[in-house]
Design a protein around this motif. Structure first.
Motif, mmCIF file in Angstrom:
data_model
loop_
_atom_site.group_PDB
_atom_site.id
_atom_site.type_symbol
_atom_site.label_atom_id
_atom_site.label_comp_id
_atom_site.label_asym_id
_atom_site.label_seq_id
_atom_site.Cartn_x
_atom_site.Cartn_y
_atom_site.Cartn_z
ATOM 1 N N LYS A 30 0.830 -1.212 0.000
ATOM 2 C CA LYS A 30 0.000 0.000 0.000
ATOM 3 C C LYS A 30 0.862 1.259 0.000
ATOM 4 C CE LYS A 30 -2.091 1.043 3.848
ATOM 5 N NZ LYS A 30 -1.603 2.415 4.156
ATOM 6 N N THR A 36 -2.092 5.183 -3.049
ATOM 7 C CA THR A 36 -2.734 4.387 -2.000
ATOM 8 C C THR A 36 -2.045 4.511 -0.639
ATOM 9 O OG1 THR A 36 -1.385 2.472 -2.653
ATOM 10 C CG2 THR A 36 -3.589 2.672 -3.643
ATOM 11 N N THR A 39 -4.399 5.626 2.034
ATOM 12 C CA THR A 39 -5.709 4.970 1.993
ATOM 13 C C THR A 39 -5.631 3.642 2.739
ATOM 14 O OG1 THR A 39 -5.274 3.777 -0.074
ATOM 15 C CG2 THR A 39 -6.139 6.033 -0.253
ATOM 16 N N HIS A 41 -6.513 0.660 1.036
ATOM 17 C CA HIS A 41 -6.673 -0.380 0.027
ATOM 18 C C HIS A 41 -5.476 -0.413 -0.913
ATOM 19 C CE1 HIS A 41 -8.315 3.297 -1.839
ATOM 20 N NE2 HIS A 41 -7.818 2.793 -2.968
ATOM 21 N N CYS A 43 -3.770 -1.034 -4.961
ATOM 22 C CA CYS A 43 -4.019 -0.735 -6.369
ATOM 23 C C CYS A 43 -3.507 -1.887 -7.236
ATOM 24 C CB CYS A 43 -3.335 0.570 -6.768
ATOM 25 S SG CYS A 43 -1.541 0.537 -6.559
ATOM 26 N N LYS A 73 -13.405 -2.535 -3.058
ATOM 27 C CA LYS A 73 -11.985 -2.206 -3.079
ATOM 28 C C LYS A 73 -11.232 -3.316 -2.343
ATOM 29 C CE LYS A 73 -12.479 0.793 0.978
ATOM 30 N NZ LYS A 73 -12.305 2.153 1.501
#
Length: 558
Positions: A30, A36, A39, A41, A43, A73
């Motif tokens: 992450k 990301t 965040t 989540h 990618c 996600k």
């Protein structure tokens, strides 16, 4: 299948240590990308990085996780259940819809991206040739990454995968039912499920694979992968060593014979035949140690195979005829080895000198002749032991052997495995001694009964055990004696080198010919009985008893 409502409400099966390790991997992926980092989540690029060397496989895994996400996600809560079905046992799956599938089938779905099909469509779905080819390339990649490789550098060659698909796809534009293709791969690559699990364990839990540092002239990395996924001994081998090749020893059968006799383990033979401007590379596998007995040896784990022009395996035919046939005796002609020359006094000089697999009556399915290995070696298209089919390219009419390798398959045992073997041996020994004591007690009891009957006055009112009861007790003791024989004991120093019994028909009963014994006298005392093969008449037991009879457990049983 795999719908969100199929989730279990209870906890994931991972323990705290594994969960923390997966959390660290998730955070690393992450934080690697600015999109990301702040965040919760991942990618798609994170999965491309994770599956280094085959980024498209990483994207497929991301799409698979995204499809089964409850939040649309790939956060940690939805990351964990997919990892679980890839590395844990089915009974602990958080996604209950996948419990009916093994890891090879799940990996197949990920590879061909069948992630949005319903149960009805799933059974009827078709797989195109290109999709199947893509799946096999993914299989080659994960196998290489998880240690099934001969070289440290991965080679790109799709010809081997295409040769595998020739058996099920008539052309590159055809399609095959998903389930039919699954059954084909399971039969050809029975250890693929285990390899998928190994790959994802290494991918998510960061364990390093071991690459086998060897160079095969006749075997590419892709061919080695497919052979290993179909052979448990090759797959689990810690190292594979070149035992013999004509490049090292020349076309000298005596050196080949000595190398085979010196190795105590499974062997893999690779041979190249050339002729009519074509070539074929074939091979054979023998799990047993080679011995020189002038007769057939090996077991049902032996098999033949073709590497080029098509990848094919010719396993032992596992069928039984409903009615006996004169060819039934030829269905266990697995492997053969015998060598003699003018300098050796050989009691088996009538037996062919060379190495072979299958066949009968001195005509083998695969034969390497000791007198002229290149010109007198040959292959035949069928026999009673192995599946039918041409081992070499049918367009080759006149051929000769141009190159040959023999590889020794080794496996190191760790301390735990050795300790378990010692404990098992101790248990078997104690069981053997206890069973022996029981047999002795029963024999003494039977002898006492006989003495009491002889010393008793002839009284018509006295109760005597019937002849049937006495016989049943003797049969029971014989069974007990048989159970005390040490496991896998099939050797008798008195038996001559013609050790394989040949079946003969006497009237309506089938018997196994008794083995000849050196210096044997007439009578029952020196006979070697083969349990399960030669039935003994009750009257013979009455007349001779079982005092000096030797029973061999497990020999020639169906």
């Amino acid at each position: 299948m795999g719908c969100n409502e199929s989730r279990k409400p209870n906890k994931i099966s991972f323990d705290d240590v594994v969960t923390q390790k997966l959390q660290r991997l998730f955070d690393k992926l992450k934080n690697r990308y600015s999109s990301t980092a702040n965040t919760d989540h991942l990618c798609p690029e994170a999965f491309e990085y994770l599956t280094d060397g085959r980024p498209e496989l990483g994207v497929k895994l991301y799409d698979f996780m995204l499809k089964h996400s409850t939040t649309k996600k790939v956060d940690f809560e939805n990351f964990i259940p997919i990892v679980e079905i890839l590395i844990e046992e089915p009974s602990s799956y958080h996604l209950q819809g996948y419990r009916a599938l093994d890891k090879m089938e799940i990996f197949f779905l990920i590879s061909i991206q069948r992630i949005d099909i319903t149960d009805e469509d799933f059974k009827q779905s078709k797989v195109s040739y290109l999709e199947a080819l893509q799946f096999l390339q993914d299989v080659e990649f994960i196998s290489y990454k998880s240690g099934l490789a001969l070289h440290s550098r991965q080679q790109s060659d799709e010809q081997v995968a295409r040769s595998v698909l020739q058996a099920v796809y008539p052309s590159s534009s055809g399609s095959v039912d998903w389930w039919s293709l699954v059954l084909f791969f399971k039969q050809l690559l029975p250890h693929l499920t285990e390899q998928v699990k190994t790959y994802y364990q290494q991918l998510f839990l960061s364990s390093n694979p071991k690459i086998i540092p060897n160079h095969h002239i006749l075997l590419s990395t892709q061919q080695y992968i497919y052979l290993s996924l179909g052979n448990a001994y090759l797959k689990s081998s810690s190292y594979v060593n070149l035992l013999w090749s004509n490049a090292q020893f020349g076309w000298n059968f005596e050196s080949l014979f000595k190398q085979l006799m010196s190795f105590d383990g499974p062997t893999l033979l690779l041979l190249k035949f050339e002729g009519n401007d074509n070539q074929s590379i074939i091979g054979a596998f023998n799990k047993k140690k080679w011995i020189d007995v002038g007769t057939y040896q090996g077991n049902e784990e032996c098999y033949l195979f073709q590497l080029t022009p098509q990848f094919k395996v010719f396993a032992v035919q596992r069928f039984k005829r409903q009615f006996a046939s004169e060819n039934d005796a030829d269905t266990q002609n697995y492997a053969y080895l015998h060598y003699f020359d003018d300098k050796i006094v050989d009691i088996n000089s009538y037996a062919p000198s060379g190495l072979g697999f299958g066949g009968a009556n001195k005509k083998f399915r695969l034969w390497i002749d000791s007198l002229d290995m290149q010109k007198r070696s040959y292959v035949t298209p069928e026999d009673e032991t192995y599946k039918k089919g041409s081992l070499i390219n049918p367009v080759i009419k006149e051929y000769q052997l141009t190159y040959m390798e023999i590889w020794a398959i080794n496996k190191e045992q760790d301390a735990l495995s050795t300790q378990l073997l010692v404990e098992k041996a101790g248990y078997l020994e104690s069981h053997y001694l206890r069973s022996q004591m029981r047999v002795h007690k029963e024999i003494i009891s039977l002898m006492k009964d006989n003495l009491q009957m002889e010393n008793k006055p002839d009284d018509s009112t006295a109760k005597r055990p019937s002849e049937g009861i006495r016989m049943s007790r003797k049969d029971k003791i014989l069974d007990m004696v048989d159970s005390t024989v040490q496991p896998n004991y099939q050797h008798n120093a008195r038996v001559t080198s013609t050790s394989l019994a040949k079946s003969r028909q006497f009237g309506s009963k089938s018997y196994i010919k008794q083995e000849e014994v050196i210096g044997a006298e007439s009578g029952f005392a020196n006979t070697v009985l083969v349990r399960g093969s030669a039935p003994i008449e009750p009257k013979e037991i009455d007349e001779f008893g079982f005092k000096n009879t030797q029973l061999i457990r497990g020999s020639y049983q169906e």
